[in-house]
Motif scaffolding. Structure first.
Motif, PDB file in Angstrom:
ATOM      1  N   UNK A 186      16.037  70.465 -75.468  1.00 17.04           N
ATOM      2  CA  UNK A 186      17.095  69.886 -76.184  1.00 17.04           C
ATOM      3  C   UNK A 186      18.301  70.664 -75.835  1.00 17.04           C
ATOM      4  N   UNK A 187      18.230  71.946 -75.607  1.00 18.53           N
ATOM      5  CA  UNK A 187      19.033  72.939 -75.552  1.00 18.53           C
ATOM      6  C   UNK A 187      19.862  72.720 -73.862  1.00 18.53           C
ATOM      7  N   UNK A 188      18.703  72.648 -73.166  1.00 16.81           N
ATOM      8  CA  UNK A 188      19.378  72.373 -71.789  1.00 16.81           C
ATOM      9  C   UNK A 188      19.983  71.176 -71.624  1.00 16.81           C
ATOM     10  N   UNK A 189      19.730  69.916 -72.201  1.00 13.36           N
ATOM     11  CA  UNK A 189      20.451  68.664 -72.220  1.00 13.36           C
ATOM     12  C   UNK A 189      21.676  68.962 -72.874  1.00 13.36           C
ATOM     13  N   UNK A 190      21.846  69.423 -74.054  1.00  2.00           N
ATOM     14  CA  UNK A 190      23.054  69.692 -74.847  1.00  2.00           C
ATOM     15  C   UNK A 190      24.122  70.429 -74.014  1.00  2.00           C
ATOM     16  N   UNK A 191      23.603  71.525 -73.460  1.00  2.00           N
ATOM     17  CA  UNK A 191      24.407  72.423 -72.697  1.00  2.00           C
ATOM     18  C   UNK A 191      24.891  71.744 -71.388  1.00  2.00           C
ATOM     19  N   UNK A 192      24.222  70.869 -70.702  1.00  2.00           N
ATOM     20  CA  UNK A 192      24.661  70.313 -69.389  1.00  2.00           C
ATOM     21  C   UNK A 192      25.454  69.387 -69.724  1.00  2.00           C
ATOM     22  N   UNK A 193      25.178  68.473 -70.816  1.00  2.00           N
ATOM     23  CA  UNK A 193      26.181  67.510 -71.200  1.00  2.00           C
ATOM     24  C   UNK A 193      27.635  67.990 -71.625  1.00  2.00           C
ATOM     25  N   UNK A 194      27.488  69.107 -72.591  1.00  2.00           N
ATOM     26  CA  UNK A 194      28.925  69.594 -73.056  1.00  2.00           C
ATOM     27  C   UNK A 194      29.416  70.325 -71.886  1.00  2.00           C
ATOM     28  N   UNK A 195      28.850  70.914 -71.014  1.00  2.00           N
ATOM     29  CA  UNK A 195      29.652  71.383 -69.890  1.00  2.00           C
ATOM     30  C   UNK A 195      30.338  70.428 -68.976  1.00  2.00           C
ATOM     31  N   UNK A 208      18.854  80.048 -86.092  1.00  2.00           N
ATOM     32  CA  UNK A 208      18.602  80.928 -84.669  1.00  2.00           C
ATOM     33  C   UNK A 208      17.749  81.917 -84.815  1.00  2.00           C
ATOM     34  N   UNK A 209      17.227  82.121 -85.992  1.00  2.00           N
ATOM     35  CA  UNK A 209      16.450  83.448 -86.255  1.00  2.00           C
ATOM     36  C   UNK A 209      14.868  83.243 -85.810  1.00  2.00           C
ATOM     37  N   UNK A 210      14.276  81.990 -86.120  1.00  2.17           N
ATOM     38  CA  UNK A 210      13.077  82.056 -85.626  1.00  2.17           C
ATOM     39  C   UNK A 210      12.753  82.356 -83.963  1.00  2.17           C
ATOM     40  N   UNK A 211      11.651  82.805 -84.061  1.00  8.45           N
ATOM     41  CA  UNK A 211      10.952  83.322 -82.486  1.00  8.45           C
ATOM     42  C   UNK A 211      10.074  82.613 -82.045  1.00  8.45           C
ATOM     43  N   UNK A 212      10.262  82.180 -80.741  1.00 13.97           N
ATOM     44  CA  UNK A 212       9.183  81.260 -79.850  1.00 13.97           C
ATOM     45  C   UNK A 212       8.957  81.788 -78.750  1.00 13.97           C
ATOM     46  N   UNK A 213       7.871  81.504 -78.104  1.00 16.62           N
ATOM     47  CA  UNK A 213       7.180  81.867 -77.042  1.00 16.62           C
ATOM     48  C   UNK A 213       7.130  80.628 -75.915  1.00 16.62           C
ATOM     49  N   UNK A 214       7.563  80.763 -74.681  1.00 16.98           N
ATOM     50  CA  UNK A 214       7.707  79.731 -73.849  1.00 16.98           C
ATOM     51  C   UNK A 214       6.871  79.916 -72.532  1.00 16.98           C
ATOM     52  N   UNK A 244       7.955  86.793 -76.638  1.00 18.37           N
ATOM     53  CA  UNK A 244       8.903  85.634 -77.452  1.00 18.37           C
ATOM     54  C   UNK A 244      10.273  86.218 -77.354  1.00 18.37           C
ATOM     55  N   UNK A 245      11.116  84.997 -77.961  1.00 20.16           N
ATOM     56  CA  UNK A 245      12.608  85.210 -77.773  1.00 20.16           C
ATOM     57  C   UNK A 245      12.916  84.501 -79.062  1.00 20.16           C
ATOM     58  N   UNK A 246      13.953  85.227 -79.843  1.00 20.27           N
ATOM     59  CA  UNK A 246      14.780  84.203 -80.832  1.00 20.27           C
ATOM     60  C   UNK A 246      15.432  82.913 -80.258  1.00 20.27           C
ATOM     61  N   UNK A 247      15.316  82.031 -81.114  1.00 19.50           N
ATOM     62  CA  UNK A 247      16.418  80.669 -80.648  1.00 19.50           C
ATOM     63  C   UNK A 247      17.538  80.843 -80.335  1.00 19.50           C
ATOM     64  N   UNK A 265      27.198  76.741 -82.263  1.00 14.19           N
ATOM     65  CA  UNK A 265      27.291  76.495 -83.827  1.00 14.19           C
ATOM     66  C   UNK A 265      25.868  75.945 -84.325  1.00 14.19           C
ATOM     67  N   UNK A 266      25.415  77.068 -84.911  1.00 14.45           N
ATOM     68  CA  UNK A 266      24.113  76.927 -85.460  1.00 14.45           C
ATOM     69  C   UNK A 266      24.350  76.283 -87.002  1.00 14.45           C
ATOM     70  N   UNK A 267      23.269  75.256 -87.247  1.00 15.45           N
ATOM     71  CA  UNK A 267      23.467  74.510 -88.660  1.00 15.45           C
ATOM     72  C   UNK A 267      22.420  74.747 -89.460  1.00 15.45           C
ATOM     73  N   UNK A 268      22.433  75.776 -90.204  1.00 14.37           N
ATOM     74  CA  UNK A 268      21.319  76.501 -91.182  1.00 14.37           C
ATOM     75  C   UNK A 268      20.824  75.186 -92.110  1.00 14.37           C
ATOM     76  N   UNK A 269      21.414  74.033 -92.375  1.00 10.29           N
ATOM     77  CA  UNK A 269      20.887  73.071 -93.162  1.00 10.29           C
ATOM     78  C   UNK A 269      19.645  72.100 -92.567  1.00 10.29           C
ATOM     79  N   UNK A 270      19.789  72.539 -91.049  1.00 10.86           N
ATOM     80  CA  UNK A 270      18.476  71.807 -90.482  1.00 10.86           C
ATOM     81  C   UNK A 270      17.178  72.521 -90.501  1.00 10.86           C
ATOM     82  N   UNK A 271      16.436  72.059 -90.493  1.00  7.65           N
ATOM     83  CA  UNK A 271      14.996  73.039 -90.679  1.00  7.65           C
ATOM     84  C   UNK A 271      14.673  73.908 -89.419  1.00  7.65           C
ATOM     85  N   UNK A 272      14.055  75.267 -89.781  1.00  7.25           N
ATOM     86  CA  UNK A 272      13.807  76.158 -88.856  1.00  7.25           C
ATOM     87  C   UNK A 272      12.348  75.964 -88.193  1.00  7.25           C
TER      88      UNK A 272
END
Length: 315
Positions: A186-195, A208-214, A244-247, A265-272
């Motif tokens: 999702x991040x890749x698509x959003x950034x490519x299209x925004x660019x 943006x605080x949750x941490x994930x492993x990829x 891992x790395x933070x979002x 821009x992070x939207x804290x009203x959306x679920x983490x």
């Protein structure tokens, strides 16, 4: 045990990200009797159709990578579909493999099987020790049931059925549909299209605080072949990088690779979702396997794949 090059191997879900990677790696190693069916050719939710397929094709080894998958939005919106489809697929394929006398089956699960607040990094023993993350509980319960089923066929019938639990995956053939994708595509698509559109900012779900492993899917495919040959035990075995790395930091890294110059821009009203989800991979590393693809390099490859295959990608 070495997988014979002439063995009849069925890869369930071969057009998905994981299944297609396993298929690539099997072909690269010289395996010649690879059995596949699209979901249009074989509905794995249909027990009679699955059992007939196993009778006709007589696979000796099975990689069960077929599943209905998605991110927080898809899981939260369609919990009944995620439960029914994934339970049906697991029940039918694992039972048919038992009836046909398959020599070995590898069942692919997900790190979401573990409790939401499991001690980090998450050991395999954490399974069924606490409440699940509500946003993907339907998927997780189905995946837990598949592990249990494999274990019970091992106990009751002596079947060599194993279960691998990968962390968050990315790579070729990923899902870039913003209504169903995971965070990295999702991040890749959003950034490519925004660019490309020269947008001033990109909106990102959560704090943006949750941490994930990829884990790159090519690493997972290599791990699956490794486990098929060198692992045999009940219960899950974790497959990940151990890092891992933070979002937020992930978003910054994707921004750098893509070359998007706007704001995040992070939207804290959306679920983490789950606060942190890092797998303990000491067990598979002790067997002799570890991930090889660095995250930034993997993201570079994924961005390039998305740009090159956008017309055919799941968007």
């Amino acid at each position: 045990m070495t997988l014979p090059l002439d063995a009849r191997i069925y890869v369930a879900g071969h057009r998905g990200m994981v299944g297609s990677a396993i298929l690539r790696h099997l072909r690269a190693k010289g395996h010649v009797h690879l059995i596949t069916r699209t979901s249009q050719e074989l509905d794995l939710r249909n027990q009679q159709a699955v059992e007939l397929f196993f009778q006709q094709e007589q696979p000796e080894y099975v990689f069960l990578a077929a599943a209905r998958v998605g991110g927080i939005l898809a899981n939260s919106t369609f919990p009944a579909d995620f439960s029914y489809d994934n339970l049906s697929i697991a029940l039918n394929v694992i039972h048919a493999a038992h009836k046909q006398g398959v020599k070995k089956l590898l069942n692919l699960g997900s790190s979401c099987i573990y409790p939401r607040l499991a001690e980090q990094p998450i050991k395999e023993e954490a399974l069924l020790t606490g409440p699940l993350e509500p946003t993907n509980r339907a998927y997780a319960v189905a995946k837990i049931a598949a592990i249990e089923l494999c274990d019970h066929y091992r106990t009751q019938h002596g079947r060599d059925f194993i279960s691998a639990m990968p962390t968050n995956l990315y790579g070729p053939e990923d899902n870039y549909d913003l209504l169903g994708s995971h965070v990295l595509p999702a991040l890749i698509r959003k950034m490519v299209e925004a660019r490309e559109k020269k947008l001033p900012h990109v909106e990102i779900w959560g704090t943006g605080t949750p941490r994930r492993e990829f884990l790159h899917v090519d690493d997972l495919a290599e791990a699956c072949l490794f486990l098929m040959e060198r692992f045999s035990a009940a219960g899950p075995i974790n497959v990940g990088t151990g890092e891992d790395i933070s979002i937020r930091d992930l978003a910054v890294l994707v921004q750098k690779v893509v070359g998007f110059e706007g704001q995040l821009v992070f939207d804290p009203t959306r679920p983490d979702g789950t606060p942190r989800k890092l797998l303990d991979v000491s067990r598979i590393q002790a067997l002799g396997w570890s991930a090889k693809v660095p995250l930034e390099e993997g993201i570079q490859h994924s961005v390039q794949w998305f740009v090159n295959h956008r017309a055919q990608a799941r968007v």
